[in-house]
Structure formats: structure tokens, C-alpha cells
Design an enzyme around this catalytic site. Structure first.
Site, PDB file in Angstrom:
ATOM      1  N   GLY A  12       0.791  -1.033  -0.193  1.00 17.93           N
ATOM      2  CA  GLY A  12       0.093   0.049  -0.076  1.00 17.93           C
ATOM      3  C   GLY A  12       0.695   1.183   0.164  1.00 17.93           C
ATOM      4  CG  ASN A  14       1.744   3.184  -5.947  1.00 14.80           C
ATOM      5  OD1 ASN A  14       2.036   3.955  -6.506  1.00 14.80           O
ATOM      6  ND2 ASN A  14       2.470   1.978  -5.774  1.00 14.80           N
ATOM      7  CG  LEU A  85      -2.243  -9.004  -5.973  1.00 12.63           C
ATOM      8  CD1 LEU A  85      -1.405  -9.950  -5.154  1.00 12.63           C
ATOM      9  CD2 LEU A  85      -1.389  -8.455  -7.435  1.00 12.63           C
ATOM     10  CG  LEU A  87     -10.818 -10.454 -13.677  1.00 11.43           C
ATOM     11  CD1 LEU A  87      -9.398  -9.651 -14.421  1.00 11.43           C
ATOM     12  CD2 LEU A  87     -11.090 -12.120 -14.376  1.00 11.43           C
ATOM     13  CG  ASN A 102      -4.039  -1.988 -12.292  1.00 12.15           C
ATOM     14  OD1 ASN A 102      -3.873  -2.017 -11.267  1.00 12.15           O
ATOM     15  ND2 ASN A 102      -3.931  -2.566 -13.322  1.00 12.15           N
ATOM     16  CG  HIS A 104       0.976  -3.593 -15.740  1.00 14.60           C
ATOM     17  ND1 HIS A 104       0.569  -4.736 -14.708  1.00 14.60           N
ATOM     18  CD2 HIS A 104       2.201  -3.944 -16.319  1.00 14.60           C
ATOM     19  CE1 HIS A 104       1.441  -5.815 -15.238  1.00 14.60           C
ATOM     20  NE2 HIS A 104       2.228  -5.110 -16.073  1.00 14.60           N
ATOM     21  CG  ASP A 145      -2.386  -6.108 -16.330  1.00 15.28           C
ATOM     22  OD1 ASP A 145      -2.811  -5.211 -15.628  1.00 15.28           O
ATOM     23  OD2 ASP A 145      -1.729  -7.185 -16.420  1.00 15.28           O
ATOM     24  CD  GLU A 174       4.348   1.523  -9.430  1.00 15.59           C
ATOM     25  OE1 GLU A 174       3.848   0.617 -10.112  1.00 15.59           O
ATOM     26  OE2 GLU A 174       4.392   1.403  -8.045  1.00 15.59           O
TER      27      GLU A 174
HETATM   28  C1  GRF Z   1       2.996  -1.522  -7.634  1.00 16.14           C
HETATM   29  O1  GRF Z   1       4.265  -1.864  -8.328  1.00 16.14           O
HETATM   30  C2  GRF Z   1       1.797  -1.382  -8.845  1.00 16.14           C
HETATM   31  O2  GRF Z   1       2.316  -0.966  -9.988  1.00 16.14           O
HETATM   32  C3  GRF Z   1       1.522  -2.856  -8.765  1.00 16.14           C
HETATM   33  O3  GRF Z   1       1.766  -3.333  -7.369  1.00 16.14           O
HETATM   34  C4  GRF Z   1       2.581  -2.625  -6.669  1.00 16.14           C
HETATM   35  C5  GRF Z   1       1.875  -2.167  -5.551  1.00 16.14           C
HETATM   36  O4  GRF Z   1       2.929  -1.561  -4.834  1.00 16.14           O
HETATM   37  N1  GRF Z   1       0.289  -2.881  -9.473  1.00 16.14           N
HETATM   38  P1  GRF Z   1       2.627  -0.858  -2.963  1.00 16.14           P
HETATM   39  O5  GRF Z   1       1.600  -2.023  -2.466  1.00 16.14           O
HETATM   40  O6  GRF Z   1       1.548   0.401  -3.492  1.00 16.14           O
HETATM   41  O7  GRF Z   1       3.881  -0.692  -2.741  1.00 16.14           O
END
Ligand code: GRF
Length: 193
Positions: A12, A14, A85, A87, A102, A104, A145, A174
Site C-alpha cells: 500500500g 501507492n 491482485l 480480477l 489501475n 501496472h 491489464d 509510481e
Molecule cells: C505496484 O508496483 C503496482 O504497479 C502494482 O502493485 C504494486 C503495489 O505496490 N500493481 P504498493 O503496494 O503500492 O507498494
């Protein structure tokens, strides 16, 4: 003011970064977090930031009632998947059509699809001898994706990169770009209303 719901399964970082980015902004706020893993660090990060967090299991996710009620309660009108993770089912892609994105950790359409997450992605990029990788923000459809690509940002893959070092560089991208990309999309939606 738009209300963002974040779905996340793991660490988490992000989600936390997006919560902090929108704190105090007039355009949008993160009103809730949803996770399929009650023990995931993202749940603690949300609670510490004062953002309501719902942990759900597979049955509740497939059924949708509890999740939709929670989204209604927190007036969610935009959904962000940040390391989620599972769908996404049709009741979410239909309800949030054009308003669900999303991130990626590679340059789609390459290195995407089922099983392409986390270190699997970075390992595949390095094994393929790619010179560039990056991030892709895209709309979420019923397939992994494959939704419309909104934006991608590139970085170099170094000759001595390991999946871990590449992951770190990508995480940096990110954190730098994802909140701004979300903000731009939300502003476009608001302008079109
Ligand atoms: C990120 O690399 C994102 O691109 C992918 O999952 C990861 C999540 O990272 N979908 P975090 O949990 O936000 O650190």
C-alpha cells in the site's frame, strides 16, 4: 469534490502516497480503502491516515452487496486499483465505467495479463533483455491489464539491474506520477460534466 476509493492487496505504498497527495486538495479526496487481505500493511496505513478501510473475502467480492454498500456510504465516484491482485468483476467495471484505473509496473501491452504482477513482471522484463521499462496507468476492463491506456512513463533498464533494483526504480516512478495522472483524469471528468 470527487471521492476516490482505492483497492489494494499488499503493502500500500501507492495507496498511502495517493491519500497524502489528495489531502487538502479541493478536487478530490480518498474517501475509503478496500482490501482483500485484512492483514495487509495497506489496512494499517489507511487507518493511520484516518481513511475508512474495508477488508473483504472472496465471497463478499463475488457477491458485491457489502462492497457496493461501503462504496455508497463513502460516496465513491472514482476507483483506483493500486496493487490490487484480483480480477475486477462486472458490477464494478460497469458501475465505474471510464472512472476506474489501475497501475501496472511495466510498459503495457507487453508484460501484462494473468500472473504478471510484482517481481514476476520485473523478472520477465529483465529476462527479455528489454532496455526500457516503466509504468502504465490504464482503464480497468473485465480482462487483466487490457483496458485503454491512459498514460505510460518510461525508465531505463540497466545492464546490472536485478528484479529488486528495477522494482525500486519503478516504485519511484509510481510515487512520482500516479497521483498526478489520477488528478488529471478526475479534472477531465469534472470538466466534461
Ligand atoms: C505496484 O508496483 C503496482 O504497479 C502494482 O502493485 C504494486 C503495489 O505496490 N500493481 P504498493 O503496494 O503500492 O507498494
Amino acid at each position: 469534490m470527487k471521492h476516490i476509493a482505492i483497492f489494494a492487496s499488499g503493502n500500500g505504498s501507492n495507496a498511502e502516497n495517493i491519500i497524502n497527495f489528495f489531502a487538502g486538495k479541493a478536487s478530490a479526496t480518498v474517501s475509503c480503502v478496500l482490501t482483500n487481505n485484512a492483514d495487509a500493511p495497506v489496512a494499517g496505513k489507511a487507518r493511520r491516515a484516518g481513511v475508512p478501510c474495508l477488508a473483504f473475502d472472496r465471497k463478499a467480492f463475488d457477491d458485491g452487496t457489502q462492497i457496493c454498500r461501503f462504496l455508497d456510504l463513502h460516496r465513491a465516484d472514482y476507483v483506483v486499483l493500486a496493487g490490487f491482485l484480483w480480477l475486477v468483476p462486472g458490477y464494478l467495471t460497469d458501475r465505474f465505467e471510464g472512472r476506474i484505473v489501475n497501475i501496472h509496473p511495466a510498459l503495457l501491452p507487453k508484460f501484462g495479463g494473468r500472473g504478471m504482477y510484482g517481481m514476476h513482471v520485473h523478472r520477465a522484463v529483465i529476462e527479455a533483455g528489454e532496455k526500457r521499462s516503466g509504468i502504465t496507468v490504464h482503464e480497468v476492463s473485465r480482462r487483466y491489464d487490457e483496458g485503454r491506456i491512459i498514460c505510460s512513463v518510461e525508465c531505463a533498464v540497466m545492464p546490472d539491474d536485478t528484479p529488486e533494483s528495477l522494482a525500486e526504480r519503478i516504485h519511484g516512478l509510481e510515487h512520482k506520477w500516479f497521483p498526478t495522472i489520477i488528478e488529471n483524469e478526475i479534472e477531465k471528468l469534472a470538466a466534461a460534466e
